[in-house]
Design an enzyme around this catalytic site. Structure first.
Site, PDB file in Angstrom:
ATOM      1  N   GLY A   1       0.834  -1.185   0.000  1.00 29.99           N
ATOM      2  CA  GLY A   1       0.000   0.000   0.000  1.00 29.99           C
ATOM      3  C   GLY A   1       0.866   1.230   0.000  1.00 29.99           C
TER       4      GLY A   1
ATOM      5  N   GLU B   1      -4.222   7.504  -1.797  1.00 32.83           N
ATOM      6  CA  GLU B   1      -3.188   8.294  -2.500  1.00 32.83           C
ATOM      7  C   GLU B   1      -2.104   8.791  -1.552  1.00 32.83           C
ATOM      8  OE1 GLU B   1      -4.142  11.011  -5.636  1.00 32.83           O
ATOM      9  OE2 GLU B   1      -6.101  10.075  -5.956  1.00 32.83           O
TER      10      GLU B   1
ATOM     11  N   SER C   1      -1.604  10.098   5.650  1.00 33.66           N
ATOM     12  CA  SER C   1      -1.056  11.306   6.269  1.00 33.66           C
ATOM     13  C   SER C   1       0.365  11.069   6.748  1.00 33.66           C
ATOM     14  CB  SER C   1      -1.950  11.741   7.439  1.00 33.66           C
ATOM     15  OG  SER C   1      -3.208  12.187   6.963  1.00 33.66           O
TER      16      SER C   1
END
Length: 394
Positions: free
Chosen positions: A145, A375, A378
């Site tokens: 990921g 995308e 954080s």
């Protein structure tokens, strides 16, 4: 309740934007107000059909033209990040699924527009712009990921064809997309080489193997490649340079995630203000209490700071910067984290109404959460920003 249309749009006057952007902001706001009613949340059972319908409606209205270059049916000569941000901000404020439908057309077509051959652009981009084809972007895997280099899906050459084997998951539009931009390891090109290719949904060896339901419904799932054969001409960019395609695309679209968060935060503030003006507490409006005013002020401050970062990043890219890695990471990080706080504050101000299923603020509470993850989480954005700072000091 449809999207309120009477509020002023002062940020359209900022110097980051020109008259074309201001017209887009006003016109899309008017269209969304009339076309996107949000009194009924999209359910899990029909979310795929709802998404396809939204893609068609956005295409028919001409808004998907913002997601492709003019040479292939688009509005601007090249992808204009300010226009993309305005579109996502406006759509997310009205209906998160409409924003999702728009965003995935951009992200699924972006690699082709930015790095694809002229033949690929001519084949795929006009249909994306018209809303006749649904696009998808397949990068994530179960164990790849944040660390995309850990992907295990592979691509190899076999005569005149390319062959994919592996599995991608957390893929938006899985099961409804007409094509997928897929990223894979390419051992034949080197140990740390990757490929980017376009895979049509009817390619032999391709299948959708799992549907994933999430807090805020949208089409999401797992796709599998078992000896999936595609023509060699489906490659995007150079052999072994697929990671450059992925990161270059995300560099363009990451700011737009911040814009979507901004739209949700603006809607949450609108709902909170309306409630504060009308809700009577101990004999006077909730908004007359200083604790309420302080909370509203912090919400407005967070929104304006996010907007400045988002449109700074978009303007920087549009005015000639080859990469805006630092600016885009800052925009996404601040805007998504701030939006989470703003929506939570709106829930708190509305009290029980804020958590009532079917209400606007309750829906925003579910929808905003994923933006801090996809995308680039954080945490990854913080690492990116620090890395860019340290690089600049060398």
């Amino acid at each position: 309740m449809s999207v309120p249309a009477h509020e002023p749009l002062p940020h359209l006057q900022w110097p980051f934007l020109d008259e074309r952007h201001r017209a887009i902001g006003r016109d899309l706001r008017a269209w969304a107000t009339g076309e996107l009613a949000d009194e009924a949340p999209h359910g899990h059972d029909d979310v795929g059909a709802a998404t396809r319908a939204l893609v068609a409606r956005l295409g028919d209205a001409g808004w998907l033209r913002l997601a492709v270059p003019a040479a292939h049916g688009g509005t601007f000569e090249t992808l204009d990040v300010r226009a993309l941000c305005l579109a996502r901000e406006t759509l997310a404020r009205a209906d998160a699924l409409a924003d999702f439908a728009f965003a995935m057309q951009g992200l699924g077509g972006g690699p082709i527009a930015l790095f694809g051959s002229e033949a690929l652009r001519a084949r795929y981009l006009p249909a994306i712009a018209a809303g006749r084809a649904v696009a998808a972007f397949a990068l994530s895997e179960a164990h790849a990921g944040s660390d995309v280099t850990a992907m295990t899906t592979t691509l190899r050459r076999d005569g005149d064809a390319l062959v994919l084997d592996g599995e991608k998951t957390w893929i938006s539009n899985a099961g409804i997309a007409d094509h997928y931009v897929v990223f894979a390891r390419e051992p034949e090109a080197g140990e740390r080489a990757f490929a980017a290719v376009v895979v049509d949904a009817d390619a032999p060896g391709f299948s959708v193997t799992r549907r994933i339901d999430v807090t805020a419904p949208h089409p999401l799932g797992t796709i599998t490649f078992e000896g999936c054969r595609i023509p060699a001409a489906q490659r995007i960019g150079e052999p072994g340079r697929g990671l450059r395609v992925a990161l270059g695309t995300l560099d363009v679209f990451r700011s737009t995630v911040g814009a979507a968060a901004l739209g949700m935060a603006r809607r949450a503030l609108d709902e909170a203000l309306a409630h504060a003006r009308t809700r009577q507490v101990f004999g006077k409006p909730l908004g007359d209490w200083q604790l309420t005013q302080a909370r509203l002020a912090e919400m407005a401050l967070a929104i304006d700071a996010s907007a400045l970062l988002v449109y700074r990043a978009a303007w920087t890219r549009d005015t000639g910067a080859e990469r805006v890695t630092r600016e885009a990471a800052m925009a996404k990080l601040h805007a998504t984290e701030a939006a989470q706080r703003v929506v939570d504050d709106a829930v708190q101000l509305l009290g029980g109404l804020g958590v009532a299923v079917g209400g606007v603020v309750e829906r925003l509470y579910r929808e905003v959460r994923a933006l801090r993850i996809y995308e680039g989480t954080s945490e990854i954005q913080r690492l990116v920003i620090a890395g860019e700072l340290l690089k600049a000091e060398r």
